[in-house]
Design a protein around this motif. Structure first.
Motif, short mmCIF file in Angstrom:
data_model
loop_
_atom_site.label_atom_id
_atom_site.label_comp_id
_atom_site.label_asym_id
_atom_site.label_seq_id
_atom_site.Cartn_x
_atom_site.Cartn_y
_atom_site.Cartn_z
N PRO A 1 -55.78 84.78 63.26
CA PRO A 1 -55.02 84.13 62.18
C PRO A 1 -53.99 85.07 61.55
O PRO A 1 -52.89 84.65 61.20
N THR A 2 -54.36 86.31 61.41
CA THR A 2 -53.44 87.29 60.82
C THR A 2 -52.20 87.48 61.69
O THR A 2 -51.07 87.51 61.19
N ARG B 1 -45.31 83.63 62.05
CA ARG B 1 -44.71 82.52 61.30
C ARG B 1 -43.92 83.01 60.09
O ARG B 1 -42.92 82.39 59.70
N ALA B 2 -44.36 84.13 59.52
CA ALA B 2 -43.67 84.65 58.34
C ALA B 2 -42.24 85.09 58.68
O ALA B 2 -41.36 85.08 57.82
N LYS B 3 -42.05 85.46 59.93
CA LYS B 3 -40.71 85.93 60.32
C LYS B 3 -39.76 84.77 60.58
O LYS B 3 -38.54 84.95 60.58
N MET C 1 -28.56 79.07 65.39
CA MET C 1 -29.42 79.30 66.56
C MET C 1 -30.45 80.39 66.31
O MET C 1 -31.31 80.63 67.15
N ASP C 2 -30.31 81.09 65.18
CA ASP C 2 -31.21 82.20 64.88
C ASP C 2 -32.48 81.65 64.24
O ASP C 2 -32.45 81.14 63.12
N GLN C 3 -33.59 81.78 64.94
CA GLN C 3 -34.84 81.17 64.47
C GLN C 3 -35.38 81.85 63.21
O GLN C 3 -36.28 81.31 62.56
N ASN C 4 -34.83 83.00 62.88
CA ASN C 4 -35.23 83.66 61.63
C ASN C 4 -34.44 83.13 60.44
O ASN C 4 -34.78 83.39 59.29
N ILE C 5 -33.40 82.38 60.72
CA ILE C 5 -32.60 81.74 59.66
C ILE C 5 -33.13 80.33 59.42
O ILE C 5 -33.36 79.91 58.30
#
Length: 296
Positions: free
Chosen positions: A140-141, A147-149, A183-187
């Motif tokens: 989970p960690t 997911r946090a990123k 397209m940036d998955q962190n955005i």
DNA sequence: TCTGTATGTCAAA
DNA sequence: TTGACCTACAGAC
């Protein structure tokens, strides 16, 4: 067509056919044998999508993370509880067969065809995964860290303001072109090449403008439209972004995506295509650009 | 039998 | 910015 809507449909299907079911897991291809062993025999407690990634939790707490990439796909089959469970991912594949209504009763999964990375089997049916770019078992960690990123997913954050605010901040603080940012998955998580092109067209935004150059209103419109388009994608199972397709022109499902050289459906000018950061970008200079710029 | 193609992402240079 | 990687299929030879 693995953009975000595809994975949300996949998560829903996982919950429908495998939710709270005890599964056997194997890797017929062999490449995921260790991971399969870690979830084999466990109950799947729930599946969630975040952007283009699937997170499926098991009773021991471990989480299966799958990213389909360009080629990945899931095939499903089984008894009547699997009716309506369709293949999800890359287009047409070997081994895919339509389950006719006259189908004989389900007696178990078929021999694996091709390179099946992971096979999940319940008492009622099976799912085969081929060609994923990522498939791993996480604590989970570890899953939370991944997911946090990721940026906000319009399909998860649609009804809260948090997603919209975060999107606004991330876009407007960047000097990179908005076409790259989308397209940036962190955005923002879940948008791919098709949605990118169509969102920019529908909102008449020049793809080469930097995030900083966009107004608050423009960014807000992009977010709201992303929610609309992705939700429609989930409902329809495909990406349809034009009004025309909903009326009398079923072939015109995109305004600019893969329409290089064709007349813009709105203004008639030729649609441009060019490569940007290694991906194909499509746009209409007439509709989207105040200052005309030709492809390099 | 070979090549081109794909809605994605990452590491290396 | 480039190449590598994952897979299967259509179409060309």
């Amino acid at each position: 067509m693995p953009e975000g809507h595809t994975i949300h449909r996949l998560a829903r299907q996982f919950n429908d056919v495998f939710g709270n079911a005890r599964l056997t897991a194997s890797s017929p291809q062999g490449r995921f044998a260790d991971g399969a062993a870690r979830i084999d025999g466990q109950i799947l407690t729930g599946a969630q999508a975040h952007g283009k990634q699937l997170f499926a939790a098991f009773e021991s707490g471990v989480i299966l993370r799958v990213h389909l990439g360009l080629y990945g796909a899931w095939d499903f089959g089984g008894d009547e509880t699997f009716r309506g469970a369709s293949s999800i991912g890359a287009p047409r594949r070997v081994g895919e067969r339509e389950l006719g209504s006259e189908e004989v009763s389900y007696t178990g999964p078929p021999e694996p065809i091709g390179a099946v990375r992971l096979r999940l089997v319940s008492a009622h049916g099976w799912a085969d995964l081929r060609g994923p770019s990522a498939c791993e078992v996480l604590t989970p960690t570890e899953a939370a860290a991944i997911r946090a990123k990721l940026g906000p997913d319009p399909l998860n954050a649609a009804r809260s303001d948090d997603g919209a605010v975060e999107f606004l901040q991330r876009i407007r603080s960047s000097a990179r072109p908005v076409a790259v940012l989308l397209m940036d998955q962190n955005i923002v998580a879940g948008i791919g090449n098709v949605y990118r092109a169509e969102l920019l067209f529908r909102n008449r935004i020049d793809p080469m403008l930097s995030g900083k150059q966009l107004s608050v209103e423009q960014v807000s419109m992009l977010w709201a439209d992303a929610v609309v388009l992705l939700e429609e994608g989930v409902a329809k199972g495909r990406i349809i972004t034009t009004e025309l397709a909903n009326r009398d022109r079923p072939d015109d499902v995109h305004y600019v995506y893969r329409r290089t050289g064709l007349a813009c459906l709105i203004c008639g000018e030729a649609v441009f295509g060019k490569e940007l950061a290694g991906r194909n970008l499509f746009y209409c200079p007439g509709c989207q650009c105040q200052v005309r710029h030709l492809p390099d």
